[in-house]
Design an enzyme around this catalytic site. Structure first.
Site, PDB file in Angstrom:
ATOM      1  N   ARG A  64       0.849  -1.197   0.000  1.00  0.00           N
ATOM      2  CA  ARG A  64       0.000   0.000   0.000  1.00  0.00           C
ATOM      3  C   ARG A  64       0.879   1.241   0.000  1.00  0.00           C
ATOM      4  O   ARG A  64       2.037   1.199   0.365  1.00  0.00           O
ATOM      5  CB  ARG A  64      -0.911  -0.008   1.228  1.00  0.00           C
ATOM      6  CG  ARG A  64      -1.950  -1.136   1.164  1.00  0.00           C
ATOM      7  CD  ARG A  64      -2.794  -1.184   2.418  1.00  0.00           C
ATOM      8  NE  ARG A  64      -3.678  -0.037   2.509  1.00  0.00           N
ATOM      9  CZ  ARG A  64      -3.855   0.675   3.614  1.00  0.00           C
ATOM     10  NH1 ARG A  64      -3.222   0.375   4.720  1.00  0.00           N
ATOM     11  NH2 ARG A  64      -4.683   1.701   3.613  1.00  0.00           N
ATOM     12  N   LYS A 129       4.421  -7.288  11.587  1.00  0.00           N
ATOM     13  CA  LYS A 129       3.655  -7.518  10.363  1.00  0.00           C
ATOM     14  C   LYS A 129       3.895  -8.919   9.813  1.00  0.00           C
ATOM     15  O   LYS A 129       5.022  -9.307   9.511  1.00  0.00           O
ATOM     16  CB  LYS A 129       4.023  -6.464   9.325  1.00  0.00           C
ATOM     17  CG  LYS A 129       3.162  -6.553   8.097  1.00  0.00           C
ATOM     18  CD  LYS A 129       2.796  -5.204   7.575  1.00  0.00           C
ATOM     19  CE  LYS A 129       2.103  -5.335   6.230  1.00  0.00           C
ATOM     20  NZ  LYS A 129       1.509  -4.080   5.800  1.00  0.00           N
ATOM     21  N   ARG A 265      -1.734   4.820  13.057  1.00  0.00           N
ATOM     22  CA  ARG A 265      -0.622   4.378  13.905  1.00  0.00           C
ATOM     23  C   ARG A 265      -1.035   4.422  15.362  1.00  0.00           C
ATOM     24  O   ARG A 265      -1.733   5.351  15.787  1.00  0.00           O
ATOM     25  CB  ARG A 265       0.590   5.305  13.763  1.00  0.00           C
ATOM     26  CG  ARG A 265       1.242   5.144  12.432  1.00  0.00           C
ATOM     27  CD  ARG A 265       2.502   5.940  12.356  1.00  0.00           C
ATOM     28  NE  ARG A 265       2.886   6.027  10.964  1.00  0.00           N
ATOM     29  CZ  ARG A 265       3.758   6.872  10.487  1.00  0.00           C
ATOM     30  NH1 ARG A 265       4.362   7.708  11.292  1.00  0.00           N
ATOM     31  NH2 ARG A 265       4.054   6.885   9.217  1.00  0.00           N
TER      32      ARG A 265
HETATM   33  C1  BTN Z   1       0.737  -3.946   2.253  1.00  0.00           C
HETATM   34  O1  BTN Z   1       0.570  -4.360   3.393  1.00  0.00           O
HETATM   35  O2  BTN Z   1       1.323  -2.883   2.029  1.00  0.00           O
HETATM   36  C2  BTN Z   1       0.181  -4.745   1.116  1.00  0.00           C
HETATM   37  C3  BTN Z   1       1.134  -5.814   0.625  1.00  0.00           C
HETATM   38  C4  BTN Z   1       0.600  -6.613  -0.533  1.00  0.00           C
HETATM   39  C5  BTN Z   1       1.636  -7.552  -1.113  1.00  0.00           C
HETATM   40  C6  BTN Z   1       1.061  -8.505  -2.120  1.00  0.00           C
HETATM   41  S1  BTN Z   1       2.189  -9.779  -2.585  1.00  0.00           S
HETATM   42  C7  BTN Z   1       1.123 -10.284  -3.864  1.00  0.00           C
HETATM   43  C8  BTN Z   1       0.572  -9.010  -4.491  1.00  0.00           C
HETATM   44  N1  BTN Z   1       1.492  -8.498  -5.482  1.00  0.00           N
HETATM   45  C9  BTN Z   1       1.997  -7.311  -5.143  1.00  0.00           C
HETATM   46  O3  BTN Z   1       2.822  -6.660  -5.821  1.00  0.00           O
HETATM   47  N2  BTN Z   1       1.509  -6.934  -3.968  1.00  0.00           N
HETATM   48  C10 BTN Z   1       0.576  -7.901  -3.431  1.00  0.00           C
END
Ligand code: BTN
Length: 274
Positions: A64, A129, A265
């Site tokens: 994100r 996380k 946060r």
């Molecule tokens: C986050 O917490 O910021 C979201 C992370 C999302 C990661 C996943 S891995 C599979 C899919 N492909 C990506 O490039 N991102 C999501």
């Protein structure tokens, strides 16, 4: 060399029969830029509802807020799924919370105790996380829409790679007390949960998932800060509203925030976390 490399046949065999029928296409890539980016491209050229894509590694995994998602080879789960809805894109915002709740529930069912969600869908354990979700949507203002839900779960993250993560993290191997995790079985459990949720959300919306999300809420009752583009708002987290907005009790009364606009946060928590 890990023994449980991703294998499309093993994933298909481990799916529930309903989910197997719903998977129109299953692709396992050795390397890809990003499973989400790939499926968004495929969606634009007509890929069917129920296209599921996994990769052993991502060279440009995304989180994100445009942050990188560290995606080393053969160690974790990088999974995206495309689902098509008649509804307009605006209606699908609520699925952000649904995805977090059903993935947390699927992990709990395989023995992961103590999971929590940080609104809207960060998967935490011991305040670290474990995984995250990235939702992307394309479509006409009045519908239909194509939704890509991307899920990253740290399964066995080597510390060499973990150093690149800019916030406290944990992997499923630690959460499960060292138990070996079969990534094909895990992928099937996550896909089962997502497919079930897509179908239910399409008929009933967010309402049937609110209690599940509440049960994982990591912040309820805590003092927190909401980060907007240009300022912070402090208050006590009251939980989530029926439309998935975060409810914050501030000095000026209750305020509500929608995912995508803001990040949350815990009061006093480090700057790296979002
Ligand atoms: C986050 O917490 O910021 C979201 C992370 C999302 C990661 C996943 S891995 C599979 C899919 N492909 C990506 O490039 N991102 C999501």
């Amino acid at each position: 060399m890990p023994t449980d490399l991703l294998d499309a046949q093993r994933i298909l065999a481990a799916l529930s029969s309903g989910a197997r029928r719903a998977v129109a296409r299953l692709e396992v890539h050795t390397e890809i830029d990003s499973t989400n980016r790939y499926l968004m491209r495929e969606a634009a050229t007509g890929a069917p509802c129920g296209t599921l894509c996994l990769a052993e590694c991502q060279t440009a995994g995304r989180g994100r807020f445009g942050r990188p998602w560290i995606s080393p080879y053969g160690a974790n789960l990088y999974l995206s799924m495309l689902w098509r809805f008649k509804a307009p894109p605006a209606v699908l915002g609520g699925f952000s919370l649904v995805a977090g709740a059903v993935v947390a529930d699927a992990l709990r069912r395989i023995g992961a105790e103590g999971l929590a969600l940080k609104w809207p869908n960060d998967l935490l354990w011991d305040r670290r996380k474990l995984g995250g979700m990235l939702l992307e949507v394309a479509g006409e203002a009045q519908g239909p829409s194509a939704l890509v839900v991307g899920i990253g779960i740290n399964v066995r993250m080597a510390h060499d790679h973990g150093h690149a993560i800019d916030q406290p993290w944990v992997d499923l191997a630690e959460v499960l007390g060292g138990l070996r995790v079969d990534r094909n079985a895990l992928a099937a459990r996550v896909a089962d949960a997502l497919i079930d949720a897509f179908e239910r959300f399409d008929c009933e919306g967010l309402t049937p998932f609110l209690a599940l999300w509440d049960g994982f809420d990591a912040f309820r009752g805590e003092q927190a800060r909401i980060l907007l583009a240009d300022r912070e708002i402090r208050g006590r987290v009251l939980g989530i509203a029926s439309d998935g907005a975060l409810r914050l009790e501030t000095a000026d009364g209750e305020r509500r925030f929608h995912a995508g606009e803001v990040s949350l946060r815990r009061e006093g928590e480090g700057v790296g976390e979002r």
